[in-house]
Scaffold this motif. Structure first.
Motif, short mmCIF file in Angstrom:
data_model
loop_
_atom_site.label_atom_id
_atom_site.label_comp_id
_atom_site.label_asym_id
_atom_site.label_seq_id
_atom_site.Cartn_x
_atom_site.Cartn_y
_atom_site.Cartn_z
N PHE A 1 -5.88 15.24 -2.88
CA PHE A 1 -6.58 14.12 -1.71
C PHE A 1 -7.66 15.62 -0.86
N GLY A 2 -8.36 16.19 -1.21
CA GLY A 2 -9.54 16.46 -0.47
C GLY A 2 -9.04 16.71 1.19
N LEU A 3 -7.80 17.16 1.78
CA LEU A 3 -7.51 17.13 2.65
C LEU A 3 -8.19 17.62 3.29
N ALA A 4 -8.30 18.90 3.35
CA ALA A 4 -9.00 20.26 3.35
C ALA A 4 -8.30 21.43 3.93
N ARG A 5 -8.59 22.43 4.82
CA ARG A 5 -7.72 22.58 6.01
C ARG A 5 -6.85 22.12 6.77
N GLU B 1 5.71 6.31 4.67
CA GLU B 1 6.26 7.69 4.65
C GLU B 1 6.27 7.29 3.29
N LEU B 2 6.00 8.49 2.32
CA LEU B 2 6.45 9.44 1.57
C LEU B 2 7.16 10.48 1.41
N SER B 3 7.47 10.24 1.69
CA SER B 3 9.11 11.28 1.65
C SER B 3 9.76 10.79 3.20
N ALA B 4 11.04 10.46 3.24
CA ALA B 4 11.56 10.62 4.45
C ALA B 4 12.23 11.84 5.02
N TYR B 5 12.24 11.42 6.04
CA TYR B 5 13.11 13.39 7.45
C TYR B 5 13.86 13.37 6.47
N ILE B 6 14.19 14.67 6.25
CA ILE B 6 14.94 15.44 5.84
C ILE B 6 15.87 16.39 6.97
N SER C 1 -6.25 6.44 -0.78
CA SER C 1 -5.06 6.22 -0.87
C SER C 1 -4.10 7.58 -0.47
N LEU C 2 -3.74 8.02 -0.51
CA LEU C 2 -2.81 9.51 -0.54
C LEU C 2 -1.35 9.12 -1.70
N SER C 3 -0.46 9.57 -2.96
CA SER C 3 0.24 8.94 -3.43
C SER C 3 0.99 9.65 -3.81
N LEU C 4 2.25 9.80 -3.74
CA LEU C 4 3.36 11.51 -4.94
C LEU C 4 3.01 10.77 -6.45
N SER C 5 2.91 11.55 -7.10
CA SER C 5 2.69 11.38 -8.37
C SER C 5 4.06 11.50 -8.50
#
Length: 195
Positions: A177-181, A124-129, A154-158
């Motif tokens: 992160f090259g996630l495309a569509r 979880e990079l951002s908890a559910y709101i 490895s994905l992360s927030l700046s």
């Protein structure tokens, strides 16, 4: 005489239709077309499996009672990992989205086999709101997007992204992160339950 009654019935039906469409909430074609794939978002008393407007009797529950939904993608590749974004592009309102793309939830490294079952326990990079549109701001779109993660990434927030949930640029995150569509997308619309 028959022509008169037929005309009268058509006139009444057209007046009724006009009344219904101005009073009821309807999805625009643009909002309806956002949903792609077999994504399901499951709250305790609400299944979102197509673009929809949350019913009036569910709005308080979704904004005050219910926690994170189950998210299921039956077509997910069981051997891959996925990223889930949940954003509000209408913050603080659709007419003036000065805080657009408010980040409501960000999960990475979701295993495909778990996503097939509806278990999105990733990192979880951002908890559910909860969706909590301010009073008097009309309908807000809450968008869920699923992306397939490239292997070994490895994905992360700046640090800047971590400092604020509003004015987030999901497109920049996706490109970094090259996630495309997205492999699937879904949205529901809701507004403050007191409106």
């Amino acid at each position: 005489m028959r022509l008169f009654y037929t005309s009268l019935v058509l006139c009444v039906l057209s007046v009724c239709h006009m009344t219904i469409s101005t009073c009821d909430e309807h999805l625009t074609s643009e909002d309806a077309e956002f949903c792609k794939g077999e994504l399901k978002v499951i709250y305790p008393d609400l299944l979102v499996d197509k673009c929809l407007i949350v019913p009036l009797n569910m709005r308080e529950k979704i904004s005050k009672e219910w926690g994170p939904p189950q998210v299921q993608l039956p077509s997910a590749d069981e051997k891959k990992k996925y990223t889930l974004l949940m954003v509000d592009p209408d913050a603080p309102s659709r007419q003036k989205p000065s805080r657009a793309y408010w980040r409501h939830w960000l999960l990475v490294d979701i295993k495909g086999e778990a996503l097939v079952r509806g278990d999105v326990s990733g990192a979880e990079l951002s908890a559910y709101i909860r969706p909590t549109p301010p009073q008097g701001t009309g309908l807000h779109r809450y968008q869920f997007l699923i992306f397939e993660q490239p292997g070994g990434q490895s994905l992360s927030l700046s640090p800047q992204e971590k400092s604020s949930l509003g004015n987030w640029d999901p497109q920049a995150f996706v490109e970094r992160f090259g996630l495309a569509r997205p492999v699937a997308s879904l949205q529901f619309l809701t507004q403050n339950h007191k409106n």
